[in-house]
Scaffold this active site. Structure first.
Site, PDB file in Angstrom:
ATOM      1  N   GLN A  58       0.307  -4.950  -0.538  1.00 53.03           N
ATOM      2  CA  GLN A  58      -0.373  -4.397  -1.642  1.00 53.03           C
ATOM      3  C   GLN A  58      -1.043  -5.264  -2.776  1.00 53.03           C
ATOM      4  OE1 GLN A  58       3.229  -1.719  -1.688  1.00 53.03           O
ATOM      5  NE2 GLN A  58       1.564  -0.416  -2.522  1.00 53.03           N
ATOM      6  N   HIS A  78      -9.755  -2.328   8.286  1.00 51.24           N
ATOM      7  CA  HIS A  78     -11.101  -2.874   8.584  1.00 51.24           C
ATOM      8  C   HIS A  78     -11.715  -1.964   9.576  1.00 51.24           C
ATOM      9  CE1 HIS A  78      -9.586  -7.074   7.631  1.00 51.24           C
ATOM     10  NE2 HIS A  78      -9.904  -6.522   6.638  1.00 51.24           N
ATOM     11  N   ARG A 116      11.663  -8.058  -6.905  1.00 51.28           N
ATOM     12  CA  ARG A 116      11.834  -7.674  -5.574  1.00 51.28           C
ATOM     13  C   ARG A 116      10.355  -7.731  -5.192  1.00 51.28           C
ATOM     14  NH1 ARG A 116      11.053  -1.834  -3.010  1.00 51.28           N
ATOM     15  NH2 ARG A 116      11.314  -2.348  -0.857  1.00 51.28           N
ATOM     16  N   ASN A 205      11.638  -1.423   4.371  1.00 48.77           N
ATOM     17  CA  ASN A 205      11.315  -0.615   3.081  1.00 48.77           C
ATOM     18  C   ASN A 205      10.932   0.958   3.917  1.00 48.77           C
ATOM     19  OD1 ASN A 205      10.758   0.115   0.323  1.00 48.77           O
ATOM     20  ND2 ASN A 205       8.598   0.454   1.318  1.00 48.77           N
ATOM     21  N   ASN A 345      14.444   4.409  -2.826  1.00 45.44           N
ATOM     22  CA  ASN A 345      13.473   4.766  -3.550  1.00 45.44           C
ATOM     23  C   ASN A 345      13.187   5.919  -4.078  1.00 45.44           C
ATOM     24  OD1 ASN A 345      12.675   1.962  -2.923  1.00 45.44           O
ATOM     25  ND2 ASN A 345      10.961   2.455  -1.520  1.00 45.44           N
ATOM     26  N   GLU A 414      13.262   1.260  -5.977  1.00 48.79           N
ATOM     27  CA  GLU A 414      11.672   1.578  -6.536  1.00 48.79           C
ATOM     28  C   GLU A 414      11.823   3.080  -7.207  1.00 48.79           C
ATOM     29  OE1 GLU A 414       8.384   2.072  -3.825  1.00 48.79           O
ATOM     30  OE2 GLU A 414       9.146   0.401  -2.782  1.00 48.79           O
TER      31      GLU A 414
HETATM   32  C1  NOJ Z   1       6.968   3.529  -1.954  1.00 49.36           C
HETATM   33  C2  NOJ Z   1       6.514   2.444  -1.282  1.00 49.36           C
HETATM   34  O1  NOJ Z   1       7.325   1.402  -0.952  1.00 49.36           O
HETATM   35  C3  NOJ Z   1       5.296   1.793  -2.144  1.00 49.36           C
HETATM   36  O2  NOJ Z   1       4.655   0.732  -1.322  1.00 49.36           O
HETATM   37  C4  NOJ Z   1       4.304   2.726  -2.733  1.00 49.36           C
HETATM   38  O3  NOJ Z   1       3.390   1.923  -2.995  1.00 49.36           O
HETATM   39  C5  NOJ Z   1       4.939   3.519  -3.733  1.00 49.36           C
HETATM   40  N1  NOJ Z   1       5.847   4.458  -2.745  1.00 49.36           N
HETATM   41  C6  NOJ Z   1       4.222   4.403  -4.372  1.00 49.36           C
HETATM   42  O4  NOJ Z   1       3.730   5.450  -3.455  1.00 49.36           O
END
Ligand code: NOJ
Length: 510
Positions: A58, A78, A116, A205, A345, A414
């Site tokens: 990202q 791509h 992180r 993750n 998260n 997150e």
């Molecule tokens: C969780 C994901 O781990 C992350 O990559 C993503 O950008 C965020 N959620 C927001 O959607």
């Protein structure tokens, strides 16, 4: 005109203006994003840590530089630009591969205790296998780790954040149990190379979020459409690979390196309009519980409700075995308690009800789970169509974890809010404030939460949404050459939380 008439006309005008204004306030603005109550102390414990989070694909860019191999997200963006809202890629993005120093400046300014970030597997092992070691990739992460530590910022490292090396995809990716061996060797290299300095590791993750869209629904790479089968295999491989890595670390590295290892799972929390606690429990088992129960429960196996339902459905479908196979007895001890903490998260919540009859494609997770979800009209929505502000959900979830998994340590890996990327991001501040209050309430109620990580440090590539939804505390103009990181109001707010360890109402200057 008489004085009386003038008064009446003025009152009428005021009334009309107020009505027009109220009408113009969008529906979303009338909604609240706040947690109303505070339980106990308003101070976070002195050893509580705050951080910010990113992921390699990202933010890094540099997709084909210095020997990096392709990941499935390179191939996907791509070959299928139509699958990304703005047809963008992570080829360049915020360019942290060349501009880590700008990220470091932001981290220093925020005064975070930890950062992180994730390692791109194919940057350090272009073919996924340890025979393909890429020294330049290895050096890149050494540089990051060293600079963080020099500045008193602790590195928290995710080994895998969606970006599977393309070379493994050619062998079926997560549907092939061979992946476990590759991942274990990769993890071993990470421990050998960085383990003297990295003390908090996250293996995977959000498995649910790459397995279901990647192997079930087909809208993430590798675009598999085998719902209820291949996505379940993907979850199984992930769980087993995690456990192997945990055991490897405990046997060969822990004594010297003294670090800890967990997995990051995503979940919503669920409410019931009819106070039906069994439906809440069912929804939790089918989401967080799918992998959390094997890791933190007492059986080392999947939640019984999932094993029973899916075995029954599989039999009805005329299959020879269950699509969710029970974990073999000799593997349960390896899996059980193979995590030192739960990485969580949390973004949003839903109301849940039983879906009768079952909905969704047959077979699929949706079909097996027999659940349907609802929103509350009061919940404010972010830019992302799934993201509603429900801080009570985080408080409820942390308590649910405390009660169901023996109060294991939880690291919030997150939590964040999406918008258009504006600098005066007051909604992000509201979201942050409310969710921090939820965390603090949970701590005051005895929940073992030790860290909070905001997603994200900087605006970045939001997967299928490309650059159309922004989560950063720092704005990045993706199309500019310098890609400066500019602090949003929320960055100043978060900094004041970190410095004071309390949740201020607002920060001067905002
Ligand atoms: C969780 C994901 O781990 C992350 O990559 C993503 O950008 C965020 N959620 C927001 O959607």
């Amino acid at each position: 005109m008489s004085r009386k008439l003038i008064l009446i006309l003025s009152l009428l005008l005021v009334f009309l203006l107020t009505a027009v204004k109220a009408h113009n306030v969008s529906k979303n603005e009338q909604k609240v994003c706040a947690l109303q109550h505070r339980s106990g102390s308003k101070h976070f414990p002195s050893n509580f840590k705050f951080g910010a989070s990113t992921a390699a694909y990202q933010i890094e860019g540099g997709w084909n530089e210095d020997g990096r191999g392709p990941s499935i997200w390179d191939t996907f963006t791509h070959q299928h630009p139509e699958m990304i809202d703005d047809h963008s890629t992570g080829d360049e993005g915020p360019d942290s591969y060349h501009k880590f120093d700008k990220d470091l400046e932001a981290l220093k300014e925020l005064k975070v205790h930890f950062y992180r970030f994730s390692i791109s597997w194919s940057r350090i092992l272009p073919n996924a296998d340890i025979s393909s070691k890429n020294q330049k990739g290895i050096d890149y992460y050494n540089m990051i780790i060293n600079k963080l530590l020099e500045n008193g910022i602790e590195p928290v490292v995710t080994m895998f954040h969606y970006d599977l090396p393309e070379s493994l995809n050619l062998y079926g990716g997560f549907t092939n149990l061979e992946l476990i061996k590759y991942f274990t060797n990769y993890a071993k290299l990470l421990f050998e190379t960085y383990g003297d300095r990295v003390k908090v590791w996250i293996t995977f993750n959000e498995p649910y979020d790459y397995c279901i869209p990647g192997y079930g629904d087909g809208n993430y790479p590798p675009m598999g459409h085998d719902h209820g089968v291949a996505d379940y295999l993907c979850m199984d491989t992930t769980l087993k690979a995690h456990a192997e890595v945990y055991r490897l670390y405990r046997q060969n590295f822990f004594e010297k390196q003294k670090g800890k290892i967990g997995m990051t799972l995503s979940t919503r929390f669920y409410f019931s309009k009819t106070n039906n606690s069994s439906i809440i429990d069912r929804a939790m088992q089918y989401s967080l519980g799918w992998l959390a129960y094997p890791l933190f429960g007492e059986t080392g196996n999947y939640p019984q409700v999932m094993l029973d339902d899916i075995a029954k459905n599989s039999e009805e479908e005329g299959r020879a075995w269950s699509r969710l196979r029970s974990i073999a007895e000799n593997e349960r001890d390896i899996i059980k308690h193979s995590a030192d903490f739960l990485g969580l998260n949390y973004y949003t919540s839903r109301y849940v009800e039983e879906a009768n009859p079952a909905q969704g494609k047959k077979p699929s997770w949706q079909y097996d789970s027999r659940l349907k979800y609802e929103l509350d009209v009061k919940w404010k929505r972010g830019k992302s169509n799934w993201l509603y502000c429900v801080p009570e959900g985080l408080e409820g979830l942390l308590n649910w974890i405390k009660n169901n998994y023996n109060n294991i340590e939880v690291i919030i890996t997150e939590n964040g809010w999406s918008d258009d990327g504006q600098l005066d991001d007051m909604e992000r501040i509201d979201y942050l404030k409310a969710h921090l209050q939820a965390v603090l309430n949970a701590i005051n109620m005895g929940c073992n939460v030790t860290r909070y990580t905001h997603w994200s440090l900087i605006d970045n590539f939001e997967w299928q949404r490309g650059y159309t939804e922004k989560f950063g505390l720092y704005y990045v103009n993706i199309s500019s050459a310098g890609k400066e990181r500019i602090a949003k109001y929320s960055a100043r707010y978060y900094k004041s939380v970190i410095e004071s360890k309390i949740i201020p109402d607002f920060v001067a200057g905002n």
